[in-house]
Structures are given as C-alpha cells and as structure tokens.
Design a protein around this motif. Structure first.
Motif, PDB file in Angstrom:
ATOM      1  N   MET A  78       0.839  -1.208   0.000  1.00  0.00           N
ATOM      2  CA  MET A  78       0.000   0.000   0.000  1.00  0.00           C
ATOM      3  C   MET A  78       0.870   1.253   0.000  1.00  0.00           C
ATOM      4  O   MET A  78       0.582   2.235  -0.713  1.00  0.00           O
ATOM      5  CB  MET A  78      -0.918  -0.009   1.226  1.00  0.00           C
ATOM      6  CG  MET A  78      -1.987  -1.097   1.181  1.00  0.00           C
ATOM      7  SD  MET A  78      -2.906  -1.248   2.740  1.00  0.00           S
ATOM      8  CE  MET A  78      -3.579   0.416   2.878  1.00  0.00           C
ATOM      9  N   ALA A  79       1.969   1.227   0.777  1.00  0.00           N
ATOM     10  CA  ALA A  79       2.862   2.397   0.813  1.00  0.00           C
ATOM     11  C   ALA A  79       3.499   2.636  -0.554  1.00  0.00           C
ATOM     12  O   ALA A  79       3.588   3.789  -1.023  1.00  0.00           O
ATOM     13  CB  ALA A  79       3.939   2.180   1.885  1.00  0.00           C
ATOM     14  N   GLU A  80       3.928   1.571  -1.229  1.00  0.00           N
ATOM     15  CA  GLU A  80       4.577   1.727  -2.525  1.00  0.00           C
ATOM     16  C   GLU A  80       3.572   2.176  -3.592  1.00  0.00           C
ATOM     17  O   GLU A  80       3.906   2.988  -4.479  1.00  0.00           O
ATOM     18  CB  GLU A  80       5.252   0.411  -2.935  1.00  0.00           C
ATOM     19  CG  GLU A  80       6.352  -0.032  -2.001  1.00  0.00           C
ATOM     20  CD  GLU A  80       7.395   1.057  -1.784  1.00  0.00           C
ATOM     21  OE1 GLU A  80       7.733   1.760  -2.756  1.00  0.00           O
ATOM     22  OE2 GLU A  80       7.866   1.212  -0.640  1.00  0.00           O
ATOM     23  N   VAL A  81       2.353   1.654  -3.503  1.00  0.00           N
ATOM     24  CA  VAL A  81       1.323   2.104  -4.459  1.00  0.00           C
ATOM     25  C   VAL A  81       1.014   3.581  -4.247  1.00  0.00           C
ATOM     26  O   VAL A  81       0.838   4.350  -5.216  1.00  0.00           O
ATOM     27  CB  VAL A  81       0.059   1.231  -4.308  1.00  0.00           C
ATOM     28  CG1 VAL A  81      -1.108   1.824  -5.089  1.00  0.00           C
ATOM     29  CG2 VAL A  81       0.325  -0.193  -4.784  1.00  0.00           C
ATOM     30  N   VAL A 111       5.277  11.606   3.103  1.00  0.00           N
ATOM     31  CA  VAL A 111       5.079  11.363   4.523  1.00  0.00           C
ATOM     32  C   VAL A 111       4.196  10.133   4.765  1.00  0.00           C
ATOM     33  O   VAL A 111       4.488   9.291   5.628  1.00  0.00           O
ATOM     34  CB  VAL A 111       4.485  12.600   5.209  1.00  0.00           C
ATOM     35  CG1 VAL A 111       4.164  12.301   6.673  1.00  0.00           C
ATOM     36  CG2 VAL A 111       5.452  13.761   5.111  1.00  0.00           C
ATOM     37  N   VAL A 112       3.089  10.018   3.983  1.00  0.00           N
ATOM     38  CA  VAL A 112       2.148   8.912   4.227  1.00  0.00           C
ATOM     39  C   VAL A 112       2.824   7.550   4.041  1.00  0.00           C
ATOM     40  O   VAL A 112       2.707   6.662   4.902  1.00  0.00           O
ATOM     41  CB  VAL A 112       0.905   9.066   3.325  1.00  0.00           C
ATOM     42  CG1 VAL A 112       0.019   7.818   3.440  1.00  0.00           C
ATOM     43  CG2 VAL A 112       0.117  10.296   3.737  1.00  0.00           C
ATOM     44  N   PRO A 113       3.552   7.314   2.908  1.00  0.00           N
ATOM     45  CA  PRO A 113       4.247   6.015   2.813  1.00  0.00           C
ATOM     46  C   PRO A 113       5.239   5.784   3.944  1.00  0.00           C
ATOM     47  O   PRO A 113       5.403   4.668   4.421  1.00  0.00           O
ATOM     48  CB  PRO A 113       4.950   6.108   1.448  1.00  0.00           C
ATOM     49  CG  PRO A 113       4.152   7.087   0.682  1.00  0.00           C
ATOM     50  CD  PRO A 113       3.676   8.104   1.666  1.00  0.00           C
ATOM     51  N   PHE A 114       5.905   6.924   4.375  1.00  0.00           N
ATOM     52  CA  PHE A 114       6.855   6.802   5.476  1.00  0.00           C
ATOM     53  C   PHE A 114       6.155   6.298   6.745  1.00  0.00           C
ATOM     54  O   PHE A 114       6.640   5.393   7.436  1.00  0.00           O
ATOM     55  CB  PHE A 114       7.513   8.164   5.713  1.00  0.00           C
ATOM     56  CG  PHE A 114       8.318   8.240   6.991  1.00  0.00           C
ATOM     57  CD1 PHE A 114       9.574   7.662   7.083  1.00  0.00           C
ATOM     58  CD2 PHE A 114       7.792   8.891   8.107  1.00  0.00           C
ATOM     59  CE1 PHE A 114      10.289   7.738   8.257  1.00  0.00           C
ATOM     60  CE2 PHE A 114       8.503   8.952   9.273  1.00  0.00           C
ATOM     61  CZ  PHE A 114       9.768   8.365   9.363  1.00  0.00           C
ATOM     62  N   GLY A 119       4.901   2.105  10.577  1.00  0.00           N
ATOM     63  CA  GLY A 119       3.923   1.333  11.348  1.00  0.00           C
ATOM     64  C   GLY A 119       4.062  -0.170  11.109  1.00  0.00           C
ATOM     65  O   GLY A 119       3.933  -0.978  12.038  1.00  0.00           O
ATOM     66  N   ALA A 120       4.336  -0.537   9.839  1.00  0.00           N
ATOM     67  CA  ALA A 120       4.507  -1.963   9.537  1.00  0.00           C
ATOM     68  C   ALA A 120       5.716  -2.531  10.262  1.00  0.00           C
ATOM     69  O   ALA A 120       5.684  -3.655  10.780  1.00  0.00           O
ATOM     70  CB  ALA A 120       4.645  -2.167   8.032  1.00  0.00           C
ATOM     71  N   LEU A 121       6.794  -1.748  10.326  1.00  0.00           N
ATOM     72  CA  LEU A 121       7.992  -2.220  11.020  1.00  0.00           C
ATOM     73  C   LEU A 121       7.750  -2.376  12.511  1.00  0.00           C
ATOM     74  O   LEU A 121       8.189  -3.354  13.133  1.00  0.00           O
ATOM     75  CB  LEU A 121       9.151  -1.255  10.769  1.00  0.00           C
ATOM     76  CG  LEU A 121       9.737  -1.246   9.349  1.00  0.00           C
ATOM     77  CD1 LEU A 121      10.769  -0.144   9.212  1.00  0.00           C
ATOM     78  CD2 LEU A 121      10.383  -2.587   9.027  1.00  0.00           C
ATOM     79  N   VAL A 174      13.749  18.339  14.821  1.00  0.00           N
ATOM     80  CA  VAL A 174      12.732  17.494  14.177  1.00  0.00           C
ATOM     81  C   VAL A 174      13.390  16.376  13.370  1.00  0.00           C
ATOM     82  O   VAL A 174      12.968  15.221  13.398  1.00  0.00           O
ATOM     83  CB  VAL A 174      11.820  18.362  13.279  1.00  0.00           C
ATOM     84  CG1 VAL A 174      10.876  17.473  12.474  1.00  0.00           C
ATOM     85  CG2 VAL A 174      11.020  19.334  14.133  1.00  0.00           C
ATOM     86  N   THR A 175      14.467  16.713  12.649  1.00  0.00           N
ATOM     87  CA  THR A 175      15.160  15.698  11.838  1.00  0.00           C
ATOM     88  C   THR A 175      15.719  14.588  12.719  1.00  0.00           C
ATOM     89  O   THR A 175      15.591  13.387  12.404  1.00  0.00           O
ATOM     90  CB  THR A 175      16.298  16.348  11.049  1.00  0.00           C
ATOM     91  OG1 THR A 175      15.756  17.379  10.226  1.00  0.00           O
ATOM     92  CG2 THR A 175      17.021  15.335  10.179  1.00  0.00           C
ATOM     93  N   ILE A 176      16.315  14.967  13.815  1.00  0.00           N
ATOM     94  CA  ILE A 176      16.922  13.970  14.703  1.00  0.00           C
ATOM     95  C   ILE A 176      15.857  13.048  15.277  1.00  0.00           C
ATOM     96  O   ILE A 176      16.026  11.821  15.341  1.00  0.00           O
ATOM     97  CB  ILE A 176      17.706  14.668  15.830  1.00  0.00           C
ATOM     98  CG1 ILE A 176      18.934  15.380  15.247  1.00  0.00           C
ATOM     99  CG2 ILE A 176      18.137  13.665  16.897  1.00  0.00           C
ATOM    100  CD1 ILE A 176      19.619  16.299  16.233  1.00  0.00           C
ATOM    101  N   VAL A 177      14.722  13.631  15.680  1.00  0.00           N
ATOM    102  CA  VAL A 177      13.652  12.817  16.257  1.00  0.00           C
ATOM    103  C   VAL A 177      13.119  11.829  15.228  1.00  0.00           C
ATOM    104  O   VAL A 177      12.951  10.626  15.504  1.00  0.00           O
ATOM    105  CB  VAL A 177      12.524  13.720  16.798  1.00  0.00           C
ATOM    106  CG1 VAL A 177      11.315  12.862  17.203  1.00  0.00           C
ATOM    107  CG2 VAL A 177      13.006  14.518  17.997  1.00  0.00           C
ATOM    108  N   LEU A 178      12.832  12.332  13.984  1.00  0.00           N
ATOM    109  CA  LEU A 178      12.287  11.448  12.952  1.00  0.00           C
ATOM    110  C   LEU A 178      13.275  10.335  12.593  1.00  0.00           C
ATOM    111  O   LEU A 178      12.905   9.160  12.469  1.00  0.00           O
ATOM    112  CB  LEU A 178      11.931  12.273  11.713  1.00  0.00           C
ATOM    113  CG  LEU A 178      10.739  13.228  11.862  1.00  0.00           C
ATOM    114  CD1 LEU A 178      10.547  14.042  10.584  1.00  0.00           C
ATOM    115  CD2 LEU A 178       9.476  12.463  12.205  1.00  0.00           C
ATOM    116  N   VAL A 179      14.541  10.722  12.420  1.00  0.00           N
ATOM    117  CA  VAL A 179      15.549   9.725  12.071  1.00  0.00           C
ATOM    118  C   VAL A 179      15.709   8.708  13.193  1.00  0.00           C
ATOM    119  O   VAL A 179      15.869   7.497  12.959  1.00  0.00           O
ATOM    120  CB  VAL A 179      16.881  10.409  11.742  1.00  0.00           C
ATOM    121  CG1 VAL A 179      17.993   9.370  11.601  1.00  0.00           C
ATOM    122  CG2 VAL A 179      16.769  11.213  10.473  1.00  0.00           C
TER     123      VAL A 179
END
Length: 881
Positions: A78-81, A111-114, A119-121, A174-179
C-alpha cells in the motif's frame, strides 16, 4: 505462471532491476557537473523501479503464508502504491525538475508512505523466545539508536554551522527525532530476527530503508543539480533492495517453507559500532583542544575500546562454548530420539513426566499419550515385580534395580521388556526416577526356543534324558513321603519296522507312540524319550495300585493298530515299573526300573513288571559281570583261539575263525557261552569286539608276513548285532586293517542271520566296497529269504551245525548248497565231526568245512607252529570225544 517458468521470470526481473540501477548511476555521473538531457530521461529509472517494487511487494503479500507476514507485506505494498500514484500525479516535478516550494502533494506522497512503512515495522513481533533475550535486543536497539542519533545530530549541526543557530535548531531537532524513530524501528527488526516474515527478506528491506536514511543525511554534502540529485540515486538503490527483499519472500513461499528465524549470533557488533562512532565524534569535537580535556577524552575512548575488545572476546568464547553445548545437546537429542531403547522420567508417584520418541515404535503409542499417566498396561503377573523395583529405587537412591515385565503393545500384544530403574530425584537437571526399557521379546523367544531344544527331543518334542533326570531329582527331593514312581517303556521289535518300512516310517511310529503315551497318563505326569525306542514316565504322587492301572492303560493304547505310510502297524511294548524308596536318587530309581524292564522282556515281552527285591541278585550279578568284563579287558585276560577252515576233500588250510576265550584268574578258562551274552546285555561287547578285531588283524598280518606259502587266506571275525549298530563300526574296521597292514580282502566279517534282518544298513555296503568279505553264520536257522540276500549281498553261507550232525537233514543242507551255487558264493559247513560227514557234505557241493574232525580251536602260538612246519590238515583226525 507455472513453477518451471517462475525461476526464468525472477532471473529476468533481476537483470532488469540491475540494468535500471546501473543506468541511474550512469545518468547521475553524467549529470554530476552539468545537466545533460531532459528531466524526464533521468526520472524514468525511478518510475520503472517504483512500479516494479509495487508489483513484487504485491506478489510477496499474496505468497506469504503467515497472517502477520501477510499484513506486513500488504502494508508495504500500500505504501509503494501510494508513492507511485503520487509520483505519477506530480509528473511536473519529474519532467521539469523540482520546484523551490514543496507542494502539499509532495508532502503527502512522501510522509504517508513513510508512516505506513514505519507502522509496519513497529508491528513486526520480536523473534526472540525468552524474556532475557527480548530485553537484550531492546537494549542493543536503544544503544544503536542513540549512537546513530548522535551522529545524525552532529551531521545536522555541521550542515547548518554557517547559518543562524536559532533558525536551524528546530529543523535539526525534528530531523533527529524522525531519524531516531526510523532507526529504532529498523534496528529492532534487523537485530531481533522475526519468525513471521522471512528473516533475510526483512533484513534486505530494512537495509534499503537505512540506505534511504543515509542518503538523506549525506545529500546536503553532495552538490545538487537542477536535473538530478543524490536522493534519486539513493532511492533507486533502496528500490533495488526492496525488490530483492520481496523476491526473497516470494522464493521462501515457493519452496513451501514457513518463515523460520535464521541462525543469529549470540551477540551483535552494532552496539559497539555505535559506541565507536560516538567516541570518534567525541575525539573529533575535542581535537582542537590540546589540553587536559582532550587527554582525558582519549583515555576514556581507549578504555572504552579495551573494554569492548575484552567483552567481544568473552562473547566469542561464550559463543563457542554455547555452540559446543548446542552440538552436544543435538547429538544427545538425536541419540535419545533414535534409540531403540525407551527412556522415561517419572515422579515420586509413578506418573510419567517425559518419555523418549522411541516409545512410538516400542509400544505403538505417542509420547503425548503417555505423559501424565502411570504408563502402559503391565501384565498382572509382573505388576508386583515392577512395584518392588520402583519402591527399592525410592528407598535406596544408589541402587539401580533391573527386572523384566510384559507390557501391552497397541497392535502386537504383550511385549517382554527389561527395565533398569535409576533414582535421579536429587539431580536438578532431571528431578525424577529414570527408567531405561529394552525390548527383549525376540531375544527371550529365541532363548526359550534354544532352551526348549536343549531339553526336549527334536523328533517327538518330549522331554529328553537331561530334563527328565532334573525333574526326577526335583520330584524325589520334594517328595516328603509322597510316592514317586517311574515307568520305563521299551518298544518290542522296533527294528523290524525300520528294516521293512524304512527309517521314515520308524520316525512316524515313534511320534505316534509319544502322542499315545501322553494320552495314557495324567496331564501332570512327565513323559520323556530317553533315546531310540525307549521312553520314561514320571508318576509323581501315584500309589502302587494306580501305577499298575496306568501301565495297563498305556499298554492297551499302544497295541491299537496304526496306519503308517499306507501300512497297518501293530505296536507292542514292555514296561518296567519302580517306586522310589527312602534315600533313592534318580540314578537308583532308573536302575530299578531298568531291572524290571529286563524282567518284562525276558518274560515274553508285551507286559509290565514291577521291580521286586528278588530281582536284586540278578541285577547285582549283571553289574558285577559288567565290571568283571571291563577289568578283564584292561588286565589282558582275553585271548584269541583260531579254528581252521579247510578245503574239501584235500583238507588244505584256507582260513581260520577267531574265537574269544577268557582266562579268569579264579574261574580259569571261561567258555564263551558264559560271558558273551552278558557282554551283549551290558554293552561290553562293543569294546571287547573291537579288541578281537584288532588282535585278529594283527595275527593274520604276522602269519602272511612270516609264512606266505602256508598262511591261511582269510581270517573270520564274529561281529555282534550291537557292534554293527555302533555308529563308528566301519571306521573301526578300516582303522584296524590299516594299523595291521592287512589287505581288506583277507578279512571276513561273520554275522548271524538275525543281525542282517535287523540291521540292513549302509554300513555293510561300505565294508564290501572297501573289500571286506561278509559271511552269514548259522545259516538256515533264521528268517532267510532271497530278498534278504538280494538286499544285502554276502560272500559266504555257513551252514549251521544242526543240519550237519542230525541225520535226515540232507534236504536243508542240499538247498543251502544249491543256493550258494546259484548266488555264486562259498558254501561252508560247520560242526563237521566225522569223516563220513565230511565226505557226504562234499558230495552235496560244499567246498569248505570246519569242525573238530579237522582241528580244535588252538591258541595263536600253536597255529603259528603248525604253519611253520607246513603240516596239512588231512581228514584223518580222530573224532572228538
């Protein structure tokens, strides 16, 4: 798609992916310094790889067998689609280049695929088994995430070092938190090892995302061109790794294997890499300062490195130790699971807590059926032995009792097993009573068969002499005043059946007699075959009157006619009865019964006789005579006399007959009729007859060597029936001839007619083949028939003396002479005492004769002197008085 086509499809897909990544790299290199070609050209590989990723993730989703695994790959698909759809909608960016301002659409399909993949991981469960392993994985994951976050922070700080710190502080945070969030998810998946998704597939997928994150962090340090950027190259690599991950999942499902956790090291290097990275940043930060702080930092980093090296060494040692323990455990597990014996552990109450898998073949039951139960059914007769051994093992832990019992197999009935019990309740690794069970059913049956064969007659399946003797001794020892009687049964004229119908019919007769004897006695009475046609019956607890009634019944049953090989056979037997007296042993009781049997035979056969005291003297006389004969043979008291056999009418010596004499030290010269019958009854005739044969061959060989012109042509030796039945008789004859150096043609074996009737067997044929001559002695007094002479060819017929001395017997003498002439054998007249008898017999056709008219039996020395003088035995000798 067929299975055979699937590998070709995968190979082509792999070639296509490699080609797209290579073309993307070439485009990146070409556009590194200046833009070359249209924007759509550099975007085509990314579009194509995105489409391929969407397809292969769909295939991985459809092929995954586990529900959680299917959910993971469905979310990735779904993320890749979503990403592919956004790229197709935002085609402006890929045809004219990125715009300075980020559009909401770009934010959405980035952002959505990310979030979906993240979530899948996070929803992939840990592959560890124990609580301690889960804690270790989480700690390692946090350690690596913190280290990676510090590196990201440092890189972000370096990137914005030229600008205002206030302006970029929020962006960096923000970058550090997301990464950090992304790294935590990826590192958790990489280090844990999932069981719901193929482990290698999951690692390839996570590595692709790590490459994406690394590309984002490195991108600011690489010059960006209007037509191309490092993000597109990194995305192509990420897509290639995702394709490899999906193909790996597809391949695992195609091989019909459930996702299994791969072998993972007992420790990971990633936490130490994270620590080393932070230490490197620490040294880089303090490198400009050359004071004490830098020295302390270097020392701290060095100590940290030493501790890491030491810990890695310890981990390696522990890993090797655990590996060896694991191999030993697998070896032990394999031995236990494949062992023919069954190992079980039971608690104090006898409930099974563990049983090895071999119990399935052992008893036809699975381990799950037996765990929690007292075990399989035990034979009621063996229950006490099993309980006693278990109680003994509980009472004395050092004792390892063994016992045998029968347990029920689901299909094969009762199986006999040997069980060894060991108390290991004090061992914390076991904590129970260990039983080792071996199936000995076949071995026990084979041992029982051997034991039965050793104690029973192979023909009739009756007890043999050995078992009968043991049972008789046991009955006598435990009699305690209870009467114990014995019956010896001997078939009368059994040899006639063997001779007329053959040995196979004789065996059938013995089997029938054995069965009839079983029917004639009580079930508890023991019937045995002692040998040949002699049987014995042990009658325990039976009085004298009852014993005689049983003997009468046995004789009556045995006389019933039998049908054997189409012939009706009537059996008759003699029975000797004896009752044990105080202190009598088995041997004594057998001797008493044998005396009674001998009396029954002498009284006319076909009857029973009970032993009585008045028979004792005769038994003692027989025993004394046997001992006396044995002593005489050892003392050399026997001597051979030789009676000449002459040719008629000349009186020329042609042969001699060896006759046995006994020089008793007290009784003097004992006549043969006084001791030969006793020797035959006691069996002493066999060793005595052997001595006669050896001595006669020796004397004859000496005469031939010293007086070749006057020596007799042959020597005649009488052989008793018991000698002829002896298994080694022929070999003894041939050995005596060889030892003396006497040709076989010089020896004549004389047999009485009854012996031939009873013993027509291959032994005579072997003797005649060797050259030994056969003579029938006392011919005319037995059951002579032409069929007998045809079945057993002879060389001489010796007319009995009764047809020579009595007048009016010319007819028998004439018939015998004519029969000898017709058969082409010698006719010899015995007992010639007068000249008139000699002349008359010669006129009837007799060419050979012997008797007192010619010479009395003389010792070997006297005959030697006669041969030395060369005297003729002319028929001038006076008649004997």
């Amino acid at each position: 798609m067929t299975t055979s086509a699937a590998p070709r499809y995968r190979d082509r897909l792999q070639i296509l992916v490699c080609a797209l990544v290579a073309s993307d790299f070439v485009i990146f290199v070409v556009n590194f310094r200046s833009a070359v070609g249209p924007q759509i050209l550099v975007s085509l590989p990314v579009f194509a790889l995105a489409a391929i990723v969407a397809g292969v993730t769909w295939q991985a989703w459809r092929s995954c067998r586990d529900r959680v695994g299917r959910r993971f790959w469905r979310t990735v698909w779904m993320a890749e689609v979503f990403t592919l759809t956004g790229q197709l909608i935002d085609v402006q960016t890929y045809t004219h280049g990125p715009t300075p301002a980020t559009s909401p659409l770009q934010v959405a399909y980035s952002v959505v695929p990310f979030l979906l993949v993240l979530g899948a991981l996070y929803r992939v469960p840990l592959g560890t088994r124990s609580r301690g392993e889960r804690q270790r994985v989480l700690l390692d994951t946090v350690t690596v995430t913190v280290g990676a976050s510090v590196v990201v922070w440092y890189i972000s700080r370096v990137q914005h070092a030229g600008g205002a710190a206030e302006q970029h502080a929020g962006i960096s945070s923000v970058t550090i938190v997301l990464v950090s969030v992304v790294l935590f998810a990826l590192i958790k998946v990489i280090m844990s090892g999932s069981r719901v998704v193929d482990p290698r597939s999951l690692r390839l997928f996570s590595t692709g995302l790590l490459v994406e994150v690394a590309g984002i962090m490195v991108a600011p340090f690489v010059p960006t061109r209007p037509t191309y950027s490092v993000e597109l190259l990194v995305r192509c690599l990420t897509y290639a790794l995702m394709v490899a991950a999906a193909r790996r999942q597809w391949r695992a499902a195609g091989q019909a294997r459930a996702a299994e956790p791969s072998g993972r090291r007992p420790f990971s290097f990633l936490p130490y890499v994270a620590v080393a990275a932070v230490d490197a940043l620490l040294l880089a930060t303090l490198s400009a300062r050359r004071g004490g702080q830098f020295v302390i930092a270097v020392a701290a980093v060095a100590l940290t490195g030493l501790v890491i090296v030491r810990q890695i060494g310890a981990f390696r040692y522990n890993a090797n130790l655990l590996g060896e323990l694991g191999r030993q455990e697998k070896r032990f597990r394999s031995l236990v699971q494949n062992a023919a014996d069954v190992i079980a552990i039971v608690d104090r109450d006898g409930i099974i807590t563990y049983v090895s898998p071999g119990v399935r073949q052992f008893l036809g039951r699975s381990p799950d059926e037996l765990i929690g139960t007292p075990g399989p059914p035990v034979h009621p007769d063996d229950q006490a032995a099993a309980e006693q051994a278990f109680a003994a093992a509980l009472a004395e832990p050092d004792l390892t009792p063994s016992y045998e019992m029968r347990v029920r197999h689901t299909d094969l009935g009762w199986r006999r097993v040997r069980v060894t019990v060991t108390n290991m309740l004090a061992d914390p690794a076991v904590g129970g009573i260990v039983t080792n069970s071996s199936d000995i059913t076949e071995a026990h049956a084979y041992h029982s068969q051997l034991s039965h064969q050793a104690s029973h007659d192979s023909l009739t399946d009756l007890a043999n002499r050995s078992l009968f003797g043991e049972q008789l001794e046991r009955a006598l020892d435990g009699a305690g005043g209870r009467p114990v009687s014995l019956a010896l049964v001997d078939l009368d004229d059994f040899k006639a059946v063997n001779d007329t119908l053959g040995h196979q019919a004789g065996d059938a007769l013995l089997i029938a007699v054995a069965e009839r004897l079983r029917r004639g006695v009580r079930p508890q009475d023991l019937v045995a075959r002692l040998g040949g046609d002699e049987f014995a019956v042990l009658l325990d607890g039976v009085g004298a009157t009852r014993v005689e009634a049983i003997a009468e019944r046995m004789l009556g049953i045995l006389t019933e006619p039998l049908r054997i090989d189409g012939h009706e056979v009537c059996v008759q037997a003699s029975v000797g009865l004896a009752e044990a007296g105080p202190g009598d042993g088995a041997g004594q009781l057998l001797r008493l019964a044998d005396v009674a049997l001998y009396e029954a035979k002498g009284a006319g056969k076909g009857r029973y006789v009970r032993y009585a005291e008045h028979m004792q003297p005769r038994m003692s006389a027989r025993a004394e005579s046997a001992a006396d004969l044995r002593r005489a043979l050892q003392a050399g008291e026997f001597e051979l006399y030789y009676q000449p056999i002459v040719a008629l009418p000349s009186g020329r010596l042609t042969g001699v007959e060896a006759l046995l004499r006994w020089h008793h030290p007290v009784r003097g010269l004992v006549p043969p009729l006084d001791f030969i019958p006793v020797a035959e009854q006691t069996g002493m005739i066999v060793p005595i007859g052997h001595w006669v044969l050896v001595q006669a061959c020796r004397d004859m060989a000496a005469w031939l060597a010293r007086y070749p012109d006057t020596a007799p042509e042959v020597v005649n030796v009488n052989v008793a029936p018991r000698q002829l039945r002896h298994p080694g008789f022929v070999d003894e004859v041939l050995a005596a001839l060889a030892k003396a150096g006497l040709p076989a043609s010089r020896l004549v074996i004389e047999l009485i007619e009854s012996t031939i009737v009873e013993d027509v067997n291959p032994q005579l044929g072997r003797l005649r083949e060797a050259g030994v001559r056969i003579a029938l002695d006392d011919f005319g007094t037995g059951q002579s028939t032409l069929s007998l002479l045809d079945a057993c060819p002879v060389d001489e017929l010796k007319l009995d003396r009764s047809f020579v001395r009595e007048p009016g017997q010319d007819k028998v003498a004439t018939v015998v002479a004519r029969m000898a002439e017709a058969l082409g054998v010698y006719a010899v007249a015995e007992g010639v005492e007068t000249r008139e008898q000699a002349e008359h017999l010669h006129s009837l056709g007799y060419g050979l004769a012997q008797g007192f008219h010619f010479a009395r039996p003389v010792p070997a020395a006297d005959l030697t002197e006669l041969l030395r003088r060369g005297s003729s035995l002319a028929a001038t000798t006076a008649p004997a008085s």
